[in-house]
Design a protein around this motif. Structure first.
Motif, PDB file in Angstrom:
ATOM      1  N   PRO A  59       0.814  -1.224   0.000  1.00  0.00           N
ATOM      2  CA  PRO A  59       0.000   0.000   0.000  1.00  0.00           C
ATOM      3  C   PRO A  59       0.846   1.273   0.000  1.00  0.00           C
ATOM      4  O   PRO A  59       1.792   1.406   0.789  1.00  0.00           O
ATOM      5  CB  PRO A  59      -0.810  -0.136   1.295  1.00  0.00           C
ATOM      6  CG  PRO A  59      -0.960  -1.611   1.474  1.00  0.00           C
ATOM      7  CD  PRO A  59       0.356  -2.194   1.019  1.00  0.00           C
ATOM      8  N   GLY A  60       0.489   2.194  -0.897  1.00  0.00           N
ATOM      9  CA  GLY A  60       1.200   3.463  -0.993  1.00  0.00           C
ATOM     10  C   GLY A  60       2.329   3.470  -1.990  1.00  0.00           C
ATOM     11  O   GLY A  60       2.853   4.533  -2.333  1.00  0.00           O
ATOM     12  N   TYR A  61       2.722   2.295  -2.489  1.00  0.00           N
ATOM     13  CA  TYR A  61       3.774   2.185  -3.492  1.00  0.00           C
ATOM     14  C   TYR A  61       3.155   1.968  -4.873  1.00  0.00           C
ATOM     15  O   TYR A  61       2.063   1.375  -4.998  1.00  0.00           O
ATOM     16  CB  TYR A  61       4.685   0.992  -3.210  1.00  0.00           C
ATOM     17  CG  TYR A  61       5.711   1.178  -2.121  1.00  0.00           C
ATOM     18  CD1 TYR A  61       6.744   2.100  -2.258  1.00  0.00           C
ATOM     19  CD2 TYR A  61       5.683   0.396  -0.966  1.00  0.00           C
ATOM     20  CE1 TYR A  61       7.708   2.245  -1.273  1.00  0.00           C
ATOM     21  CE2 TYR A  61       6.641   0.524   0.023  1.00  0.00           C
ATOM     22  CZ  TYR A  61       7.651   1.461  -0.140  1.00  0.00           C
ATOM     23  OH  TYR A  61       8.604   1.600   0.838  1.00  0.00           O
ATOM     24  N   GLY A  62       3.878   2.398  -5.905  1.00  0.00           N
ATOM     25  CA  GLY A  62       3.484   2.080  -7.277  1.00  0.00           C
ATOM     26  C   GLY A  62       2.038   2.409  -7.568  1.00  0.00           C
ATOM     27  O   GLY A  62       1.593   3.549  -7.431  1.00  0.00           O
ATOM     28  N   ARG A  66      -2.948   3.710  -0.854  1.00  0.00           N
ATOM     29  CA  ARG A  66      -2.355   3.810   0.476  1.00  0.00           C
ATOM     30  C   ARG A  66      -3.289   3.252   1.547  1.00  0.00           C
ATOM     31  O   ARG A  66      -4.521   3.338   1.430  1.00  0.00           O
ATOM     32  CB  ARG A  66      -2.043   5.272   0.788  1.00  0.00           C
ATOM     33  CG  ARG A  66      -1.261   5.482   2.072  1.00  0.00           C
ATOM     34  CD  ARG A  66      -0.989   6.944   2.327  1.00  0.00           C
ATOM     35  NE  ARG A  66       0.024   7.147   3.349  1.00  0.00           N
ATOM     36  CZ  ARG A  66       0.418   8.331   3.795  1.00  0.00           C
ATOM     37  NH1 ARG A  66      -0.113   9.436   3.270  1.00  0.00           N
ATOM     38  NH2 ARG A  66       1.352   8.423   4.739  1.00  0.00           N
ATOM     39  N   LEU A  67      -2.704   2.701   2.607  1.00  0.00           N
ATOM     40  CA  LEU A  67      -3.429   2.316   3.815  1.00  0.00           C
ATOM     41  C   LEU A  67      -2.789   3.091   4.954  1.00  0.00           C
ATOM     42  O   LEU A  67      -1.742   2.701   5.478  1.00  0.00           O
ATOM     43  CB  LEU A  67      -3.335   0.806   4.057  1.00  0.00           C
ATOM     44  CG  LEU A  67      -3.964   0.282   5.352  1.00  0.00           C
ATOM     45  CD1 LEU A  67      -5.465   0.614   5.395  1.00  0.00           C
ATOM     46  CD2 LEU A  67      -3.737  -1.220   5.495  1.00  0.00           C
ATOM     47  N   LYS A  68      -3.386   4.203   5.329  1.00  0.00           N
ATOM     48  CA  LYS A  68      -2.801   5.068   6.349  1.00  0.00           C
ATOM     49  C   LYS A  68      -2.737   4.354   7.697  1.00  0.00           C
ATOM     50  O   LYS A  68      -3.672   3.657   8.087  1.00  0.00           O
ATOM     51  CB  LYS A  68      -3.613   6.356   6.479  1.00  0.00           C
ATOM     52  CG  LYS A  68      -3.502   7.272   5.274  1.00  0.00           C
ATOM     53  CD  LYS A  68      -4.253   8.577   5.512  1.00  0.00           C
ATOM     54  CE  LYS A  68      -4.101   9.516   4.329  1.00  0.00           C
ATOM     55  NZ  LYS A  68      -4.825  10.799   4.537  1.00  0.00           N
ATOM     56  N   GLY A  69      -1.608   4.546   8.377  1.00  0.00           N
ATOM     57  CA  GLY A  69      -1.440   3.971   9.703  1.00  0.00           C
ATOM     58  C   GLY A  69      -1.208   2.479   9.716  1.00  0.00           C
ATOM     59  O   GLY A  69      -1.340   1.834  10.761  1.00  0.00           O
ATOM     60  N   ASP A 211       4.437   7.851  -0.284  1.00  0.00           N
ATOM     61  CA  ASP A 211       3.606   7.366   0.817  1.00  0.00           C
ATOM     62  C   ASP A 211       4.013   5.977   1.305  1.00  0.00           C
ATOM     63  O   ASP A 211       4.064   5.715   2.514  1.00  0.00           O
ATOM     64  CB  ASP A 211       2.134   7.350   0.405  1.00  0.00           C
ATOM     65  CG  ASP A 211       1.545   8.740   0.268  1.00  0.00           C
ATOM     66  OD1 ASP A 211       2.164   9.701   0.759  1.00  0.00           O
ATOM     67  OD2 ASP A 211       0.461   8.870  -0.347  1.00  0.00           O
ATOM     68  N   GLY A 212       4.268   5.065   0.368  1.00  0.00           N
ATOM     69  CA  GLY A 212       4.637   3.708   0.770  1.00  0.00           C
ATOM     70  C   GLY A 212       5.933   3.681   1.542  1.00  0.00           C
ATOM     71  O   GLY A 212       6.061   2.964   2.557  1.00  0.00           O
TER      72      GLY A 212
END
Length: 291
Positions: A59-62, A66-69, A211-212
């Motif tokens: 999550p958050g890559y490519g 994203r999965l926050k937290g 983000d990742g």
């Protein structure tokens, strides 16, 4: 070909398969920063081994949302979702570098689905009792992980310039790493094929944002939400003794902590040597034989 798999909470995960379509399924979890395009054995090697290799962007890559937290343990649900989508009931998991703690999470939290787990040049939990977490670690990683203790905002601010530079010139990440390479890492990364895979990997990892990368750093220095001592599936912990990015003390701690773990430390290898041993590790993962 990349496919997008939807999770129960509405996120999308970018997934790719390589190797033998009818082979033994193995999830390969990429490093930090990284993506589904990260270093892996060539397709003909995977065919020869009989491996159906599954990679995906955390999550958050490519191309993955994203999965926050997220915690290290969060990966288990995503891996299970992808396996369900692909119609795979049982499978092995291997993680390299930043992917290693995530592979261990799968072993701990998906014992009914995981056949074997391998963790290559990985980290131990931040509160690993008796381990000097930073001993032997390169200055750049020490700095990153100390900032990671300050939370998402601090890490995002710290990595912003580096991520922008990598997006503009993905090979710049290799040049930066080269300032801290050991001789054995320098030899590994000198291979044109490996360099190409690494550059493609970094480019895809940060294609949209950092983000990742940010979330990985924070997760490594936060509560993992599982204890490696709870892993009951066969587990291999492999490390290069000369590693300066994930020091070998982390592997020794994991080898003691995980019940029945096979600990293999190669005295002549460093961090990127884990790419070279992947074919042998894959063979261990899918066959009943000693490593």
């Amino acid at each position: 070909m990349t496919v997008l798999v939807s999770t129960a909470d509405g996120r999308r995960l970018a997934v790719e398969e390589r190797g033998a379509p009818e082979g033994s399924p193995v999830f390969l979890l990429h490093g930090t920063p990284g993506s589904r395009l990260g270093p892996a054995p060539r397709p003909q090697v995977l065919y020869h081994l009989g491996v159906r290799l599954i990679t995906f962007d955390r999550p958050g890559y490519g191309r993955s949302d994203r999965l926050k937290g997220r915690a290290i343990a969060s990966i288990a649900a995503d891996v299970a979702t992808i396996a369900d989508d692909l119609g795979i009931e049982r499978f092995a998991v291997v993680g390299r570098s930043g992917g290693a703690p995530h592979a261990l999470a799968c072993g701990a939290l998906l014992p009914d689905r995981i056949t074997k787990v391998a963790a290559l040049v990985g980290l131990a939990p931040p509160k690993a009792e008796g381990l000097d977490w930073f001993e032997g670690m390169a200055a750049s990683n020490v700095r990153e992980y100390i900032i990671g203790q300050g939370g998402t905002g601090a890490v995002a601010a710290s990595l912003a310039a580096a991520a922008a530079q990598i997006r503009a010139d993905p090979s710049s990440k290799l040049r930066l790493l080269a300032t801290e390479y050991t001789a054995t890492d320098r030899r590994t990364v000198a291979d044109f094929g490996i360099r190409t895979m690494l550059v493609d990997n970094f480019s895809e990892a940060l294609r949209a944002s950092a983000d990742g990368w940010v979330d990985d750093i924070v997760a490594f220095r936060s509560d993992w939400s599982f204890d490696p001592a709870g892993i009951t599936v066969p587990t291999l912990v492999w490390h290069g003794e000369q590693d300066v990015y994930s020091p070998v003390g982390h592997a020794r701690w994991l080898g003691r902590r995980i019940p029945g773990a096979i600990l293999r430390i190669d005295p002549g290898i460093a961090h990127f040597g884990s790419i070279d041993v992947l074919p042998d590790v894959l063979l261990w993962l899918i066959r009943e034989q000693a490593y």
